[in-house]
Design an enzyme around this catalytic site. Structure first.
Site, PDB file in Angstrom:
ATOM      1  N   ARG A  15      -4.909   3.109  -1.739  1.00 37.76           N
ATOM      2  CA  ARG A  15      -6.032   2.359  -1.149  1.00 37.76           C
ATOM      3  C   ARG A  15      -5.651   1.620   0.137  1.00 37.76           C
ATOM      4  NH1 ARG A  15      -8.264  -1.506  -5.269  1.00 37.76           N
ATOM      5  NH2 ARG A  15      -6.460  -1.051  -6.583  1.00 37.76           N
ATOM      6  N   GLY A 101       7.260  -4.657  -6.243  1.00 35.13           N
ATOM      7  CA  GLY A 101       7.394  -4.731  -4.788  1.00 35.13           C
ATOM      8  C   GLY A 101       6.094  -5.039  -4.076  1.00 35.13           C
ATOM      9  N   GLU A 151      -3.764  -1.573 -21.688  1.00 37.61           N
ATOM     10  CA  GLU A 151      -4.188  -1.300 -20.319  1.00 37.61           C
ATOM     11  C   GLU A 151      -5.716  -1.244 -20.261  1.00 37.61           C
ATOM     12  OE1 GLU A 151      -2.111  -1.098 -17.463  1.00 37.61           O
ATOM     13  OE2 GLU A 151      -1.088  -2.140 -19.079  1.00 37.61           O
ATOM     14  N   ASN A 166      -1.997  -9.351 -17.899  1.00 34.87           N
ATOM     15  CA  ASN A 166      -0.572  -9.127 -17.692  1.00 34.87           C
ATOM     16  C   ASN A 166      -0.298  -9.010 -16.201  1.00 34.87           C
ATOM     17  OD1 ASN A 166       2.104  -8.253 -17.985  1.00 34.87           O
ATOM     18  ND2 ASN A 166       1.471  -6.095 -18.046  1.00 34.87           N
ATOM     19  N   ALA A 377       6.172 -21.874  45.122  1.00 32.11           N
ATOM     20  CA  ALA A 377       5.189 -20.938  44.572  1.00 32.11           C
ATOM     21  C   ALA A 377       5.462 -19.516  45.044  1.00 32.11           C
ATOM     22  CB  ALA A 377       3.785 -21.360  44.992  1.00 32.11           C
ATOM     23  N   ARG A 437      12.398 -15.328  58.459  1.00 31.58           N
ATOM     24  CA  ARG A 437      11.015 -15.024  58.796  1.00 31.58           C
ATOM     25  C   ARG A 437      10.934 -14.482  60.225  1.00 31.58           C
ATOM     26  NH1 ARG A 437       8.515 -20.445  59.047  1.00 31.58           N
ATOM     27  NH2 ARG A 437       9.144 -20.718  56.891  1.00 31.58           N
TER      28      ARG A 437
HETATM   29  C1  UD1 Z   1       0.417  -2.569 -14.200  1.00 28.73           C
HETATM   30  C2  UD1 Z   1       0.544  -2.940 -15.689  1.00 28.73           C
HETATM   31  C3  UD1 Z   1      -0.651  -3.811 -16.090  1.00 28.73           C
HETATM   32  C4  UD1 Z   1      -0.725  -5.023 -15.214  1.00 28.73           C
HETATM   33  C5  UD1 Z   1      -0.799  -4.598 -13.743  1.00 28.73           C
HETATM   34  C6  UD1 Z   1      -0.725  -5.807 -12.861  1.00 28.73           C
HETATM   35  C7  UD1 Z   1       1.655  -1.032 -16.751  1.00 28.73           C
HETATM   36  C8  UD1 Z   1       1.470   0.159 -17.562  1.00 28.73           C
HETATM   37  N1  UD1 Z   1       0.557  -1.724 -16.465  1.00 28.73           N
HETATM   38  O1  UD1 Z   1      -0.741  -1.745 -14.070  1.00 28.73           O
HETATM   39  O2  UD1 Z   1      -0.523  -4.202 -17.455  1.00 28.73           O
HETATM   40  O3  UD1 Z   1      -1.848  -5.791 -15.532  1.00 28.73           O
HETATM   41  O4  UD1 Z   1       0.312  -3.753 -13.416  1.00 28.73           O
HETATM   42  O5  UD1 Z   1      -0.944  -5.396 -11.541  1.00 28.73           O
HETATM   43  O6  UD1 Z   1       2.766  -1.379 -16.417  1.00 28.73           O
HETATM   44  N2  UD1 Z   1       5.292   1.844  -9.973  1.00 28.73           N
HETATM   45  C9  UD1 Z   1       6.414   2.595  -9.767  1.00 28.73           C
HETATM   46  N3  UD1 Z   1       6.532   3.814 -10.352  1.00 28.73           N
HETATM   47  C10 UD1 Z   1       5.562   4.319 -11.154  1.00 28.73           C
HETATM   48  C11 UD1 Z   1       4.407   3.546 -11.362  1.00 28.73           C
HETATM   49  C12 UD1 Z   1       4.304   2.315 -10.772  1.00 28.73           C
HETATM   50  O7  UD1 Z   1       7.324   2.186  -9.043  1.00 28.73           O
HETATM   51  O8  UD1 Z   1       5.740   5.437 -11.656  1.00 28.73           O
HETATM   52  C13 UD1 Z   1       5.163   0.536  -9.337  1.00 28.73           C
HETATM   53  C14 UD1 Z   1       4.000   0.454  -8.364  1.00 28.73           C
HETATM   54  O9  UD1 Z   1       4.396   0.808  -7.063  1.00 28.73           O
HETATM   55  C15 UD1 Z   1       3.613  -1.007  -8.457  1.00 28.73           C
HETATM   56  C16 UD1 Z   1       3.942  -1.372  -9.883  1.00 28.73           C
HETATM   57  O10 UD1 Z   1       4.884  -0.421 -10.330  1.00 28.73           O
HETATM   58  O11 UD1 Z   1       4.386  -1.818  -7.632  1.00 28.73           O
HETATM   59  C17 UD1 Z   1       2.726  -1.382 -10.794  1.00 28.73           C
HETATM   60  O12 UD1 Z   1       2.166  -0.103 -10.800  1.00 28.73           O
HETATM   61  P1  UD1 Z   1       0.607   0.124 -10.798  1.00 28.73           P
HETATM   62  O13 UD1 Z   1       0.346   1.565 -10.793  1.00 28.73           O
HETATM   63  O14 UD1 Z   1      -0.013  -0.710  -9.746  1.00 28.73           O
HETATM   64  O15 UD1 Z   1       0.248  -0.453 -12.240  1.00 28.73           O
HETATM   65  P2  UD1 Z   1      -1.146  -0.959 -12.725  1.00 28.73           P
HETATM   66  O16 UD1 Z   1      -1.954   0.206 -13.142  1.00 28.73           O
HETATM   67  O17 UD1 Z   1      -1.704  -1.899 -11.759  1.00 28.73           O
END
Ligand code: UD1
Ligand code: MG
Length: 459
Positions: A15, A101, A151, A166, A377, A437
């Site tokens: 997004r 991150g 979730e 969470n 100037a 000059r």
């Molecule tokens: C996750 C949590 C959810 C929480 C939410 C808060 C899980 C299953 N769910 O959901 O409970 O409320 O964050 O924002 O953990 N990432 C990776 N590798 C992956 C997947 C994700 O590095 O394979 C990283 C993403 O870049 C991100 C973070 O993990 O920084 C969270 O991933 P995202 O996909 O945003 O999780 P949510 O669905 O938001």
């Protein structure tokens, strides 16, 4: 307590609509991930492990540092799968703190709360959200004990009404982690290995689960879109402005203030609207910064006034100076005390002695200017011959007439006066008038050219 830190940073951030991996987008001038790393470092952890994936090697290339371990997650199969990639790098004797991150403003204070004390338990950072949409929901039993995380996409209508969400950040006992992660399944609405499912496994193993709350809600705000990034930037800036106001700085408008680094101020500093401070900036007591200034990696001495629309980059400005409006001070410039640099004056890699002035439309580059010099100037140093840069030396108490060109390398000796409009290519001796000059002449009976009469067709 000794901890490992794992920072999840493999996601694409669809997004954001950007080719740049999400965690490299900047907040307050720094990649999102750099903010998280800074908070992690405050804990003095055993390891900091960054799990990256989307965007190839851009993340490790940008963030490389001696204390960071980068682990590639080839496919983004879920947060549980991401932590599993880091597992071989962790110190099994220390607990593991999982950070995101893309949740950049988590504070060291909240992290300290999460890791405080010791124990085998699992700790979740959770918060009460007015609108918990998008967050996993915290399930509790009648006694208030945590029984799981569901979730949103897997939640029932009733579970979706829970406001406790969470944040995703958690502290895990490393010794048990391998077993839990290998038991995760991806049979859920998103087909992912959810880290959140370790909560149910921990309960099965009789592990205690505690929750910790963040100090402020902006700390746990994630960045998923440019909109959220902009909102969080403003939250960060307002917070930075509030801290400065608390410390006694007079900010004309805390909503029109931007800090991209570290700003330290003496007493009674005044900062007008729309100023940007970058890197390491120090302002002495009583310094005034006018509207719309950009100041980067610079120290400004007590009582100096920077007038509006001035840009200063990597300079040292003495006390009681006046700079601007519309001045540009470029790197490696040092102004002694009581120097005046006026409008449309550019100074680069030069030192300017006490009480000297260049007030209008000048370029002073690669120059050493003594004390009590006046640069008239429109005067400029010609420091570049098309191939190399050369230095100009202007000694104490020199007066440079307006519209002078000093062709470097050249020295103007102490007390010399240069006549206006001169092109100086040889050293000018001390205490004499030097000018190059052409002599002024007047021609009597001279006629201005007249317009020729138009020849019109057909006549
Ligand atoms: C996750 C949590 C959810 C929480 C939410 C808060 C899980 C299953 N769910 O959901 O409970 O409320 O964050 O924002 O953990 N990432 C990776 N590798 C992956 C997947 C994700 O590095 O394979 C990283 C993403 O870049 C991100 C973070 O993990 O920084 C969270 O991933 P995202 O996909 O945003 O999780 P949510 O669905 O938001
Ligand atoms: Mg998310």
């Amino acid at each position: 307590m000794a901890v490992n830190v794992v920072i999840l940073a493999a996601g694409q951030g669809k997004r954001m609509n950007s080719a740049l991996p999400k965690v490299l987008h900047r907040l307050a001038g720094m990649p999102l991930l750099a903010h998280v790393i800074a908070a992690a470092r405050a804990l003095k952890p055993r390891r900091i492990c960054v799990v990256y994936g989307y965007g190839g090697e851009q993340v490790p290339q940008t963030m490389r540092a001696g204390d960071l371990i980068f682990v590639r997650q080839k496919q983004q199969l879920g947060t549980g799968h991401a932590v599993k990639q880091a597992l071989p790098q962790l110190d099994a004797r220390a607990d593991t703190l999982v950070l995101y991150g893309d949740v950049p403003l988590i504070s060291a204070g909240t992290l300290r709360k999460m890791v405080a004390g010791r124990g085998e338990g699992l700790r979740l950072l959770t918060a009460q959200f007015e609108n918990p949409a998008g967050y996993g929901r915290i399930l509790r039993n009648a006694r208030g004990a945590v029984t799981g995380i569901v979730e949103e996409k897997d939640a029932s209508a009733e579970q979706r009404r829970i406001h406790e969400g969470n944040t995703g950040l958690m502290l895990l006992p490393t010794k048990r982690l391998a077993a839990w992660l290998s038991r995760l399944s991806n049979r859920n609405a998103q087909g992912e290995y959810y880290l959140t499912d370790v909560v149910a496994l921990a309960l099965q193993d009789g592990v205690r689960i505690a929750t910790v709350a963040p100090k402020a809600l902006w700390e746990i705000q994630g960045v998923n879109s440019q909109q959220q990034l902009a909102e969080l930037e403003r939250a960060y800036q307002f917070e930075a402005a509030r801290r400065l106001l608390d410390s006694g700085v007079n900010l004309a408008d805390p909503r029109r203030f931007d800090l991209r680094g570290d700003l330290r101020c003496g007493r009674d500093v005044r900062i007008d609207i729309n100023c940007v401070f970058e890197g390491d900036v120090r302002l002495g007591a009583g310094v005034e910064i006018g509207a719309n200034c950009v100041i980067r990696n610079t120290t400004i001495g007590a009582g100096s006034r920077i007038a509006p629309f001035t840009m200063i980059d990597e300079a040292r400005i003495g006390a009681r100076c006046i700079v601007g409006p519309f001045a540009r001070i470029r790197p490696a410039t040092t102004l002694a005390n009581e120097v005046h640099i006026g409008n449309f004056v550019e100074v680069k890699a030069s030192t300017i002695g006490q009480g000297s002035k260049a007030n209008h439309l000048s370029y002073v580059g690669d120059t050493q200017v003594g004390r009590k010099v006046n640069v008239g100037a429109g005067s400029i140093t010609c420091n570049y011959d098309g191939a190399n840069k050369h230095r100009t030396v202007i000694e104490d108490e020199v007066f440079i007439g307006s519209n002078t060109q000093l062709v470097a390398p050249v020295t103007v000796r102490r007390g010399a006066t240069i006549g206006a409009g001169s092109t100086i290519t040889k050293d000018a001796p001390a205490n004499q008038l030097t000018l190059s000059r052409a002599r002024q002449i007047s021609i009597a009976n001279w006629q201005r050219p007249r317009k020729a009469a138009k020849v019109t067709k057909g006549k």
